[in-house]
Design an enzyme around this catalytic site. Structure first.
Site, PDB file in Angstrom:
ATOM      1  N   CYS A  57      46.338  47.342  44.791  1.00 54.77           N
ATOM      2  CA  CYS A  57      44.954  47.172  45.344  1.00 54.77           C
ATOM      3  C   CYS A  57      44.272  48.091  46.261  1.00 54.77           C
ATOM      4  O   CYS A  57      43.342  48.258  46.404  1.00 54.77           O
ATOM      5  CB  CYS A  57      44.994  45.733  45.554  1.00 54.77           C
ATOM      6  SG  CYS A  57      46.306  45.227  46.885  1.00 54.77           S
ATOM      7  N   GLU A  84      37.089  49.729  39.553  1.00 50.35           N
ATOM      8  CA  GLU A  84      38.434  49.629  39.615  1.00 50.35           C
ATOM      9  C   GLU A  84      39.100  50.191  38.407  1.00 50.35           C
ATOM     10  O   GLU A  84      39.037  49.334  37.528  1.00 50.35           O
ATOM     11  CB  GLU A  84      38.952  48.724  40.288  1.00 50.35           C
ATOM     12  CG  GLU A  84      40.327  48.471  40.723  1.00 50.35           C
ATOM     13  CD  GLU A  84      41.107  47.121  40.928  1.00 50.35           C
ATOM     14  OE1 GLU A  84      40.786  46.105  40.426  1.00 50.35           O
ATOM     15  OE2 GLU A  84      41.878  47.073  42.052  1.00 50.35           O
ATOM     16  N   LYS A 133      53.084  30.811  39.392  1.00 50.74           N
ATOM     17  CA  LYS A 133      52.866  31.363  38.054  1.00 50.74           C
ATOM     18  C   LYS A 133      52.904  32.566  38.232  1.00 50.74           C
ATOM     19  O   LYS A 133      51.709  33.285  38.787  1.00 50.74           O
ATOM     20  CB  LYS A 133      51.742  30.821  37.594  1.00 50.74           C
ATOM     21  CG  LYS A 133      51.546  30.984  36.307  1.00 50.74           C
ATOM     22  CD  LYS A 133      50.455  31.515  35.534  1.00 50.74           C
ATOM     23  CE  LYS A 133      50.017  32.883  35.618  1.00 50.74           C
ATOM     24  NZ  LYS A 133      50.751  33.663  34.682  1.00 50.74           N
ATOM     25  N   GLU A 167      42.622  37.118  46.730  1.00 51.04           N
ATOM     26  CA  GLU A 167      42.652  38.477  47.062  1.00 51.04           C
ATOM     27  C   GLU A 167      42.762  39.047  45.785  1.00 51.04           C
ATOM     28  O   GLU A 167      43.444  38.948  44.980  1.00 51.04           O
ATOM     29  CB  GLU A 167      44.344  38.575  47.558  1.00 51.04           C
ATOM     30  CG  GLU A 167      44.711  37.858  48.870  1.00 51.04           C
ATOM     31  CD  GLU A 167      43.902  38.482  50.038  1.00 51.04           C
ATOM     32  OE1 GLU A 167      43.618  39.654  49.998  1.00 51.04           O
ATOM     33  OE2 GLU A 167      44.127  37.742  51.179  1.00 51.04           O
TER      34      GLU A 167
END
Ligand code: NAD
Length: 498
Positions: free
Chosen positions: A286, A387, A177, A252
């Site tokens: 990331c 973030e 997905k 992750e």
């Protein structure tokens, strides 16, 4: 203008439309009038159909010898090499990363294919002596079962490949997905798998929303493992849903990566590393350098040099090979970045450059934002803690290595870190004390080699690492212990001894 191509789901070896009969548009973030394609806005029923296909195929696929499974993967790598440029062009258009970075993204998938194809002839277990005479003990790796692979848009071919390829070599089947902002590179991987002859049902591909397709993969008891890469917020929901079903889950997630620049650093290297670390993929990595912790003695010079370099960064069309930074992936990311710029101003940080949306001429067609530097940032400010996932970097000051390490480690995340210094003692101390899954010395926080573990501590991950065989195989296989008794003794005689 030609009609945009309509892409279908891939379930049990067939390209099929969603049972929802709905599609969504995939538009280029550099030019919103450019529709890259129409993808299936799938219903939960499509995901369930795909999971059932993956479950049926698993019984056959797990029985295919691992070296044979790996041969398919090697073939995928060979074709990827030939199509690298086409896929990179498609990716740059679809998600906005500059062409040279898109090439690197496809290259990751090539590297994973070649590397993991070799694992088909290893997948090693171990043997050990038994406590008893005439008894053998050994371990083997078993595939886990059908896997749900949920991926983000920022590395749209590399990240699906980090999951798909080891899963297949290990004998697992998959339902992929991809993120709706960049489903095309995963589609190409699936087409390749089909072209290379991977049997029906082993690889399935279902596009659509996280709340529909993604959530089905979490809930359905037929999925043995969910491998997820995305934000920590979604990762938490994934972990909770998987816990309900006692499902294996590999996460992750986000980062708030720090680069330390010591007073003995080569500033030319550090400035160059900061530029690429903070602004490659428009800060949407990331591993992006989000905090630069500079020794107070060199802070002003570092900021002046960084500002000069960043103000001259070439921002523009990702398909132009000379462009250094493309657009943000979508309006939501752009808005979030603008909000954080306002938060930084309100918190009293100094805006050194950028901080605005770019709208003139060609910029007006897409989601462009000026590369942004904040100085005078204190460790407690939100821009230093959360973030942002955009082209914004915060510069903080430190008085010593210990001070810099404390600031760097004062975060909820733990993916990547780096230090610029010419002192080997400082380099080794930082490599030991930075509490992240990855540390670079005299290099930026970004970049990964596929044969090394990739992942992070704290809210970045849940202890798993992708990449290296030693770690990726721990995600995609289970251990089996086998005892072979060739003593001919009755069980009763053995009970006394164990
Ligand atoms: P996201 O969390 O919004 O989405 C990731 C995927 O999860 C998408 O496919 C999405 O559709 C799906 N999803 C959303 N809600 C879901 C739900 N309720 N159930 C199941 N699936 C759901 O992340 P994003 O915006 O696509 O990616 C950016 C994030 O990914 C950043 O936080 C970044 O740090 C992180 N990231 C981490 C790594 C890493 O290896 N640590 C690598 C790349 C990106």
């Amino acid at each position: 203008m030609a009609e945009p191509k309509a892409y279908r789901n891939f379930i049990d070896g067939e390209w099929v439309e969603s049972r929802s009969a709905a599609v969504f548009e995939d538009r280029s973030p550099a030019n919103r009038s450019d529709v890259v394609g129409l993808f299936q806005d799938s219903a939960a029923a499509d995901a369930e159909h795909a999971i059932e296909a993956a479950a049926r195929a698993f019984r056959r696929w797990r029985a295919v010898p691992a070296p044979k499974r790996a041969e398919y993967i090697f073939r995928m790598g060979e074709i990827l090499v030939r199509r690298k440029e086409d896929y990179a062009l498609e990716m740059a258009r679809e998600m906005g990363k500059p062409l040279r970075e898109a090439r690197g993204d496809v290259q990751e998938a090539i590297d994973v294919c070649y590397y993991m194809a070799g694992e088909g002839r290893r997948l090693c277990g171990w043997t050990t002596p038994s406590e008893l005479p005439n008894k053998a003990c050994f371990t083997t790796r078993m595939p886990v079962g059908p896997c749900g692979l949920i991926t983000p848009w920022n590395f749209p071919m590399a990240i699906p490949s980090w999951k798909l390829i080891p899963a297949l070599v290990c004998g697992d089947t998959v339902v992929m997905k991809p993120a709706s902002d960049a489903p095309l590179p995963a589609y190409q991987l699936v087409k390749l798998a089909q072209e290379c002859g991977i049997p029906n049902g082993v690889v399935n591909y279902v596009t659509g929303g996280g709340a529909t397709v993604g959530a089905s993969l979490l809930r359905h008891p037929g999925v043995a493992l969910v491998s997820f890469t995305g934000s920590s917020e979604t990762g938490r929901a994934v972990a909770i849903a998987c816990a309900e079903e006692f499902k294996r889950v590999s996460l992750e997630m986000g980062g708030k990566n720090a680069m330390i620049v010591m007073d003995d650093a080569r500033l030319d290297l550090a400035v160059d590393g900061a530029v690429w670390g903070a602004f490659a993929t428009a800060g949407q990595r990331c591993t992006a350098t989000s905090r630069i912790i500079v020794h107070r003695k060199v802070k002003d010079e570092f900021i002046a040099r960084l500002k000069e370099r960043v103000e001259n960064l070439k921002v523009g069309d990702p398909l132009d090979d000379t462009v250094e930074m493309g657009p943000m992936v979508n309006e939501a990311q752009l808005k979030k970045t603008m909000e954080y710029v306002q938060i930084g101003r309100d918190e009293g940080a100094d805006l050194v450059c950028g901080g605005v949306r770019l709208t003139k001429a060609e910029y007006g067609r897409g989601w462009f934002f000026a590369p942004t530097i904040f100085a005078g940032v204190a460790p407690g400010m939100r821009i230093a803690r959360e973030e942002i996932f955009g082209p914004v970097v915060s510069v903080l000051a430190a008085d010593s290595l210990d001070d810099a390490l404390n600031i760097a480690n004062d975060t909820l995340y733990g993916l990547s870190s780096s230090i610029y210094t010419q002192d080997v003692n400082r380099a080794f101390q930082a490599a030991r004390d930075l509490e992240t899954g990855i540390t670079y010395v005299n290099s930026s926080t970004i970049g990964a080699e596929t044969h090394l573990p990739f992942g992070g501590t704290r809210r970045t991950g849940n202890g798993h690492r992708e990449g290296a065989a030693q770690t990726a195989l721990e995600i995609f296989t289970e251990w089996k212990t086998i005892y072979v008794d060739y003593s001919g003794r009755l069980q009763k005689a053995q009970i006394d001894t164990n």
